[in-house]
Enzyme design. Structure first.
Site, mmCIF file in Angstrom:
data_model
loop_
_atom_site.group_PDB
_atom_site.id
_atom_site.type_symbol
_atom_site.label_atom_id
_atom_site.label_comp_id
_atom_site.label_asym_id
_atom_site.label_seq_id
_atom_site.Cartn_x
_atom_site.Cartn_y
_atom_site.Cartn_z
ATOM 1 N N ASP A 38 -44.774 28.385 -19.295
ATOM 2 C CA ASP A 38 -44.921 28.562 -17.841
ATOM 3 C C ASP A 38 -46.210 29.317 -17.508
ATOM 4 O O ASP A 38 -46.697 30.107 -18.316
ATOM 5 C CB ASP A 38 -43.693 29.314 -17.297
ATOM 6 C CG ASP A 38 -43.536 29.118 -15.801
ATOM 7 O OD1 ASP A 38 -44.194 28.225 -15.228
ATOM 8 O OD2 ASP A 38 -42.737 29.873 -15.198
ATOM 9 N N ARG A 51 -54.604 23.287 -9.912
ATOM 10 C CA ARG A 51 -53.465 23.569 -10.805
ATOM 11 C C ARG A 51 -53.505 22.724 -12.080
ATOM 12 O O ARG A 51 -53.172 23.194 -13.165
ATOM 13 C CB ARG A 51 -52.141 23.298 -10.068
ATOM 14 C CG ARG A 51 -51.795 24.289 -8.973
ATOM 15 C CD ARG A 51 -50.493 23.870 -8.285
ATOM 16 N NE ARG A 51 -49.422 23.726 -9.269
ATOM 17 C CZ ARG A 51 -48.698 24.742 -9.757
ATOM 18 N NH1 ARG A 51 -48.906 25.961 -9.324
ATOM 19 N NH2 ARG A 51 -47.761 24.518 -10.651
ATOM 20 N N HIS A 55 -52.776 22.862 -16.497
ATOM 21 C CA HIS A 55 -51.975 22.002 -17.382
ATOM 22 C C HIS A 55 -52.839 21.481 -18.528
ATOM 23 O O HIS A 55 -52.392 21.381 -19.665
ATOM 24 C CB HIS A 55 -51.387 20.824 -16.602
ATOM 25 C CG HIS A 55 -50.436 21.245 -15.513
ATOM 26 N ND1 HIS A 55 -49.495 22.230 -15.695
ATOM 27 C CD2 HIS A 55 -50.291 20.818 -14.227
ATOM 28 C CE1 HIS A 55 -48.817 22.393 -14.573
ATOM 29 N NE2 HIS A 55 -49.274 21.548 -13.667
ATOM 30 N N GLU A 85 -36.301 19.125 -12.458
ATOM 31 C CA GLU A 85 -36.648 19.623 -11.117
ATOM 32 C C GLU A 85 -38.142 19.510 -10.820
ATOM 33 O O GLU A 85 -38.563 19.628 -9.666
ATOM 34 C CB GLU A 85 -36.209 21.088 -10.963
ATOM 35 C CG GLU A 85 -34.700 21.291 -10.840
ATOM 36 C CD GLU A 85 -33.945 20.993 -12.131
ATOM 37 O OE1 GLU A 85 -34.461 21.322 -13.216
ATOM 38 O OE2 GLU A 85 -32.847 20.411 -12.058
ATOM 39 N N ARG A 89 -42.512 18.357 -7.339
ATOM 40 C CA ARG A 89 -43.910 18.758 -7.131
ATOM 41 C C ARG A 89 -44.710 17.626 -6.485
ATOM 42 O O ARG A 89 -44.280 16.467 -6.500
ATOM 43 C CB ARG A 89 -44.522 19.158 -8.468
ATOM 44 C CG ARG A 89 -43.818 20.373 -9.032
ATOM 45 C CD ARG A 89 -44.560 20.946 -10.195
ATOM 46 N NE ARG A 89 -43.846 22.115 -10.691
ATOM 47 C CZ ARG A 89 -44.355 23.009 -11.505
ATOM 48 N NH1 ARG A 89 -45.587 22.870 -11.927
ATOM 49 N NH2 ARG A 89 -43.645 24.044 -11.906
ATOM 50 N N LEU A 149 -42.682 20.472 -39.726
ATOM 51 C CA LEU A 149 -42.181 20.931 -38.423
ATOM 52 C C LEU A 149 -41.701 19.765 -37.554
ATOM 53 O O LEU A 149 -42.357 18.715 -37.489
ATOM 54 C CB LEU A 149 -43.322 21.648 -37.682
ATOM 55 C CG LEU A 149 -43.025 22.067 -36.250
ATOM 56 C CD1 LEU A 149 -42.184 23.340 -36.220
ATOM 57 C CD2 LEU A 149 -44.320 22.291 -35.456
ATOM 58 N N ARG A 206 -40.413 32.780 -23.159
ATOM 59 C CA ARG A 206 -40.894 32.289 -21.873
ATOM 60 C C ARG A 206 -42.148 33.059 -21.497
ATOM 61 O O ARG A 206 -42.148 34.291 -21.502
ATOM 62 C CB ARG A 206 -39.855 32.430 -20.754
ATOM 63 C CG ARG A 206 -40.405 31.844 -19.443
ATOM 64 C CD ARG A 206 -39.415 31.703 -18.324
ATOM 65 N NE ARG A 206 -40.017 30.949 -17.212
ATOM 66 C CZ ARG A 206 -39.359 30.214 -16.355
ATOM 67 N NH1 ARG A 206 -38.060 30.102 -16.448
ATOM 68 N NH2 ARG A 206 -39.983 29.570 -15.383
ATOM 69 N N SER A 214 -34.480 28.519 -15.845
ATOM 70 C CA SER A 214 -34.919 27.301 -15.163
ATOM 71 C C SER A 214 -34.314 26.030 -15.770
ATOM 72 O O SER A 214 -35.009 25.044 -16.039
ATOM 73 C CB SER A 214 -36.459 27.210 -15.142
ATOM 74 O OG SER A 214 -37.010 28.343 -14.526
#
Ligand code: IPE
Ligand code: IPE
Ligand code: MG
Length: 265
Positions: A38, A51, A55, A85, A89, A149, A206, A214
């Site tokens: 986040d 924004r 990302h 959710e 956006r 992994l 987080r 969330s």
């Protein structure tokens, strides 16, 4: 011994990290680490960037952290990349996020294959755009036999939706007599979740200072150790993961019982 030295740009930093990695490996490591990545938007805002620039930068962090997790012998790294959710956006941001798997895997898949990383996904795949599904499915297919992994992306994932789907499947199996009501218990329920092949997370991280889940892994997180940091995801470094794992190694997990010393008193 550590092949990925190129990750750490200065010799001093590299040595410090290598020493801490060596010490971590002497004690039990978390098998499954889950991260709520986040703070990308705030990272960009601080730099007066759109924004989506946050990302994009966050993708670089994914790469670094995946490589270190592999080195720490972590079995599974689940990364919360898009929640059920997040469709709320603006379309431009959602479209950008949906393009990231293609971009990320496009450049990073050869390295993942070389490092023996296996890619998997949890979440409702059917709602993802074709190009996103294709990129993810391609990576899952090409890494399926890898034994290092497990890099598990939570994409269009929601804990409540997952639980509701499990309840529906259980109800159907009871109706079809594949299952009896008496069969339903914790382990049985876990087998109906998208994480059926995974152990529950041992450590949840987080970033960005938010102290909430969330809608992430609501069932699986029951006894997970939680670690929060104010650091924004694009700024999250190898040192932060090391700090989190070191903190985990200091914790006493009781699962409602007592540890050996406490039982004697
Ligand atoms: C996390 O960063 C990435 C996703 C949720 C997809 P955010 O986009 O939530 O960044 P903030 O929380 O607004 O800073
Ligand atoms: C959680 O972050 C989802 C992901 C990191 C993918 P959000 O930014 O969506 O969470 P809220 O809205 O702050 O709770
Ligand atoms: Mg956020």
């Amino acid at each position: 011994m550590f092949k990925k030295m190129k990750l750490w740009n200065t010799p001093v930093k590299r040595n410090t990290i290598n020493e801490r990695v060596t010490r971590i490996l002497e004690q039990p490591c978390p098998e499954h680490v889950a991260i709520i990545m986040d703070g990308n938007g705030r990272w960009a805002k601080k730099r007066a960037l759109p924004r989506v620039a946050g990302h994009h930068e966050g993708m670089r962090t994914v790469r670094k952290i995946t490589m270190l997790a592999n080195q720490l012998n972590i079995k599974t790294l689940t990364l919360y990349a898009f929640s059920t959710e997040n469709w709320k956006r603006p379309k431009f941001e959602v479209d950008y996020l949906m393009g990231l798997p293609e971009e990320f895997l496009g450049s990073f898949l050869p390295e993942l294959i070389e490092e023996n990383v296996r890619v998997t996904m949890i979440g409702e795949e059917s709602r993802l755009p074709q190009k996103t599904r294709k990129a993810v499915d391609d990576a899952i297919g090409k890494t399926a036999k890898n034994t290092g992994l497990n890099l598990n992306f939570a994409l269009n994932y929601g804990g409540r939706a997952e639980i509701i789907d499990a309840v529906k499947s259980i109800a159907n199996d009871v109706k079809n007599e594949a299952l009896t009501i008496e069969d339903i218990n914790g382990p049985c329920f876990s087998r109906y979740l998208m994480t059926q092949a995974l152990s529950d997370p041992d450590l949840l991280i987080r970033t960005s200072g938010e102290l909430r889940l969330s809608n992430f892994m609501l069932w699986q997180i029951a006894y997970t150790e939680l670690w929060f940091t104010d650091v924004l995801w694009p700024d999250f470094s190898e040192t932060h993961l090391i700090e989190a794992v070191e903190a985990f190694q200091q914790r006493t997990r009781r699962y409602g019982g007592l540890n050996d010393e406490e039982s004697k008193r």
